[in-house]
Design a protein around this motif. Structure first.
Motif, PDB file in Angstrom:
ATOM      1  N   PRO A   1       0.692  -1.258   0.004  1.00  0.00           N
ATOM      2  CA  PRO A   1      -0.020  -0.117   0.078  1.00  0.00           C
ATOM      3  C   PRO A   1       0.799   1.284   0.032  1.00  0.00           C
ATOM      4  O   PRO A   1       0.421   2.395   0.462  1.00  0.00           O
ATOM      5  N   TYR A   2       2.001   1.253  -0.482  1.00  0.00           N
ATOM      6  CA  TYR A   2       2.750   2.333  -0.675  1.00  0.00           C
ATOM      7  C   TYR A   2       3.680   2.201  -1.787  1.00  0.00           C
ATOM      8  O   TYR A   2       4.327   1.213  -1.893  1.00  0.00           O
ATOM      9  N   PRO A   3       4.168   3.302  -2.830  1.00  0.00           N
ATOM     10  CA  PRO A   3       3.224   4.576  -2.823  1.00  0.00           C
ATOM     11  C   PRO A   3       1.868   4.467  -2.925  1.00  0.00           C
ATOM     12  O   PRO A   3       1.165   3.537  -3.767  1.00  0.00           O
ATOM     13  N   ALA A   4       0.999   5.280  -2.347  1.00  0.00           N
ATOM     14  CA  ALA A   4      -0.502   5.426  -2.298  1.00  0.00           C
ATOM     15  C   ALA A   4      -0.929   6.131  -3.346  1.00  0.00           C
ATOM     16  O   ALA A   4      -1.345   7.277  -3.272  1.00  0.00           O
ATOM     17  N   ASN A   5      -0.692   5.345  -4.731  1.00  0.00           N
ATOM     18  CA  ASN A   5      -0.932   6.200  -5.729  1.00  0.00           C
ATOM     19  C   ASN A   5      -2.277   5.522  -6.772  1.00  0.00           C
ATOM     20  O   ASN A   5      -2.439   5.922  -7.961  1.00  0.00           O
ATOM     21  N   TYR A   6      -3.134   4.664  -5.914  1.00  0.00           N
ATOM     22  CA  TYR A   6      -4.358   4.514  -6.662  1.00  0.00           C
ATOM     23  C   TYR A   6      -5.422   3.976  -5.726  1.00  0.00           C
ATOM     24  O   TYR A   6      -5.040   3.835  -4.493  1.00  0.00           O
ATOM     25  N   GLY A   7      -6.648   4.088  -5.989  1.00  0.00           N
ATOM     26  CA  GLY A   7      -7.745   3.961  -5.184  1.00  0.00           C
ATOM     27  C   GLY A   7      -7.407   2.922  -4.118  1.00  0.00           C
ATOM     28  O   GLY A   7      -7.794   3.480  -2.658  1.00  0.00           O
ATOM     29  N   GLY A   8      -7.504   1.759  -3.987  1.00  0.00           N
ATOM     30  CA  GLY A   8      -7.461   0.791  -3.122  1.00  0.00           C
ATOM     31  C   GLY A   8      -6.461   0.959  -1.943  1.00  0.00           C
ATOM     32  O   GLY A   8      -6.343   0.847  -0.913  1.00  0.00           O
ATOM     33  N   VAL A   9      -5.075   1.266  -2.353  1.00  0.00           N
ATOM     34  CA  VAL A   9      -3.969   1.247  -1.633  1.00  0.00           C
ATOM     35  C   VAL A   9      -4.041   2.646  -1.082  1.00  0.00           C
ATOM     36  O   VAL A   9      -3.521   2.813   0.098  1.00  0.00           O
ATOM     37  N   ILE A  10      -4.815   3.622  -1.643  1.00  0.00           N
ATOM     38  CA  ILE A  10      -4.785   5.087  -0.865  1.00  0.00           C
ATOM     39  C   ILE A  10      -5.556   4.822   0.235  1.00  0.00           C
ATOM     40  O   ILE A  10      -5.176   5.339   1.503  1.00  0.00           O
ATOM     41  N   LEU A  11      -6.755   4.048   0.216  1.00  0.00           N
ATOM     42  CA  LEU A  11      -7.664   3.790   1.185  1.00  0.00           C
ATOM     43  C   LEU A  11      -6.663   2.981   2.523  1.00  0.00           C
ATOM     44  O   LEU A  11      -6.741   3.444   3.584  1.00  0.00           O
ATOM     45  N   ILE A  12      -6.171   1.835   2.023  1.00  0.00           N
ATOM     46  CA  ILE A  12      -5.332   0.940   2.892  1.00  0.00           C
ATOM     47  C   ILE A  12      -4.212   1.812   3.632  1.00  0.00           C
ATOM     48  O   ILE A  12      -4.001   1.614   4.990  1.00  0.00           O
TER      49      ILE A  12
ATOM     50  N   VAL B   1     -13.658  -8.356   7.106  1.00  0.00           N
ATOM     51  CA  VAL B   1     -13.740  -8.016   5.652  1.00  0.00           C
ATOM     52  C   VAL B   1     -14.051  -6.710   5.033  1.00  0.00           C
ATOM     53  O   VAL B   1     -15.324  -6.304   5.400  1.00  0.00           O
ATOM     54  N   ARG B   2     -13.139  -6.019   4.597  1.00  0.00           N
ATOM     55  CA  ARG B   2     -13.702  -4.407   4.025  1.00  0.00           C
ATOM     56  C   ARG B   2     -13.919  -4.887   2.591  1.00  0.00           C
ATOM     57  O   ARG B   2     -12.986  -5.241   1.803  1.00  0.00           O
ATOM     58  N   MET B   3     -15.056  -4.728   2.275  1.00  0.00           N
ATOM     59  CA  MET B   3     -15.391  -4.756   0.580  1.00  0.00           C
ATOM     60  C   MET B   3     -15.252  -3.385   0.042  1.00  0.00           C
ATOM     61  O   MET B   3     -15.969  -2.385   0.444  1.00  0.00           O
ATOM     62  N   HIS B   4     -14.172  -3.341  -0.726  1.00  0.00           N
ATOM     63  CA  HIS B   4     -13.982  -2.072  -1.471  1.00  0.00           C
ATOM     64  C   HIS B   4     -14.923  -1.594  -2.542  1.00  0.00           C
ATOM     65  O   HIS B   4     -15.111  -0.639  -2.781  1.00  0.00           O
TER      66      HIS B   4
END
Length: 376
Positions: free
Chosen positions: A11-22, A121-124
């Motif tokens: 989850p880094y770099p946080a440069n797209y949706g899902g990993v920005i959240l995490i 479970v987090r559902m994105h």
């Protein structure tokens, strides 16, 4: 307070949706004193990141094998390729609660060795609907990709009830998704997406252009960009900017036909935030009603006017901060009406009242912690 977090990607770099959240969720939990034990899957060009060690008690990496043989599994490919034995062994070393990020990571939820553990479970988004949408929006010339998304959507729909049955809690990022999982009798909680903003930083006055941005390699984003170029941008003689990661040759070729449309390829976080802030209008369109679009949250925290379609804001509670327009004609008329209008203080105050409370990372981290049964 210890918590395992299983992430579908580094989850880094946080440069797209899902990993920005995490990534921003991890930071927010760390600030509240939670000791995060992070498990993440390494593939593509993403590498282990020392930055994560600042916010995590431990970080574990697992190579994700994307062998074509996994396509033959009854499990969806996105789940089967994230099912290493080393992960279940590591999770069994203690009795701490586990947060699985997305259907991607949930293949161990029903495993007998995790009985008695709290499993969240987090559902994105509703993943099978998302993949069904990807299949629809993928160009007909991309035959194998289109078939892959379609088969994956079927597998995800079949396995989803099993995941829901064995999860103690389901987290969603939109009220639409919350309603969907409650229909399945899941113990469901709506906690908005975590993001990199703390306060509204929108600039007053007028900006320089109309901006569309997103990860351009995602079929829905590419389809949206092409639709806007052909039906809106090409018909209005004002500056437009399209910005995002990995644009296709097809999109580049289309953009080259118009001198008043600029393409910004692969901007870093600083450049993207600058583009959002300097735009007069952030124009965000999607053809998929799923999850929440983090680019919309960023545009509202950092940008001026936002024009969106219904799919972009459905179930988010953010429609009141945007101009919701669904046809090309309506979008064009609204652009022409706003392009010379100054962005006024009342608009910023309206955003502050909603965003800095309901979309506060600190407050939402506390809500999440109330659901977690921390063990000593």
């Amino acid at each position: 307070m210890y918590l395992h977090v299983v992430s579908f990607d580094i989850p880094y770099p946080a440069n797209y949706g899902g990993v920005i959240l995490i990534f921003n969720q991890i930071k927010a939990l760390h600030a509240q004193g939670v000791k995060v034990i992070l498990h993440c899957f390494q593939y593509g060009n993403r590498q282990p990141q020392p930055e994560l060690e600042k916010y995590c008690h431990e970080v574990h990496y697992y190579k994700r094998s994307r062998s074509v043989f996994y396509q033959l599994s009854f499990l969806p490919f996105i789940m089967r390729t994230r099912q290493p034995g080393a992960l279940i062994k590591r999770l069994k070393r203690d009795n701490y609660p586990i947060l699985f990020e997305g259907m991607h990571t949930a293949a161990w939820v029903w495993h007998k060795r995790l009985r008695g553990r709290q499993k969240i479970v987090r559902m994105h988004n509703v993943e099978w609907q998302y993949y069904e949408g990807l299949s629809r929006s993928t160009a007909p010339t991309e035959v194998f990709e289109k078939i892959y998304y379609f088969i994956e959507s079927i597998k995800l729909q079949r396995i989803e009830p099993k995941v829901v049955l064995h999860a103690d809690e389901i987290l969603t990022v939109s009220t639409n998704d919350q309603a969907y999982y409650r229909e399945m009798k899941a113990n469901t909680h709506y906690i908005p997406a975590f993001h990199p903003n703390t306060q509204v930083e929108s600039q007053l006055g007028r900006g320089e252009y109309v901006l569309f941005h997103g990860k351009l390699s995602v079929p829905d984003n590419e389809q949206s960009a092409i639709w806007l170029i052909e039906n809106v941008f090409s018909k209005i003689d004002i500056p437009f900017v399209v910005a995002g990661m990995e644009p296709s040759w097809r999109l580049k070729e289309l953009l080259q036909r118009y001198e008043h449309i600029t393409l910004i390829e692969n901007p870093d976080d600083r450049r993207m935030n600058e583009l959002i802030s300097k735009a007069h209008i952030n124009l965000l369109v999607s053809f998929q009603n799923s999850g929440i679009k983090l680019k919309l949250i960023n545009a509202l925290f950092r940008g001026r006017f936002c024009i969106v379609n219904q799919e972009m804001v459905s179930g988010t509670g953010l429609a009141k901060l945007c101009y919701v327009r669904n046809s090309a004609a309506a979008i064009s008329q609204t652009i022409e009406a706003l392009i010379n209008a100054p962005f006024e203080p009342s608009k910023i105050e309206e955003r502050q009242a909603l965003l800095e409370s309901e979309f506060s990372n600190t407050e939402n981290a506390k809500k999440l912690m109330e659901l977690i049964k921390f063990t000593v």
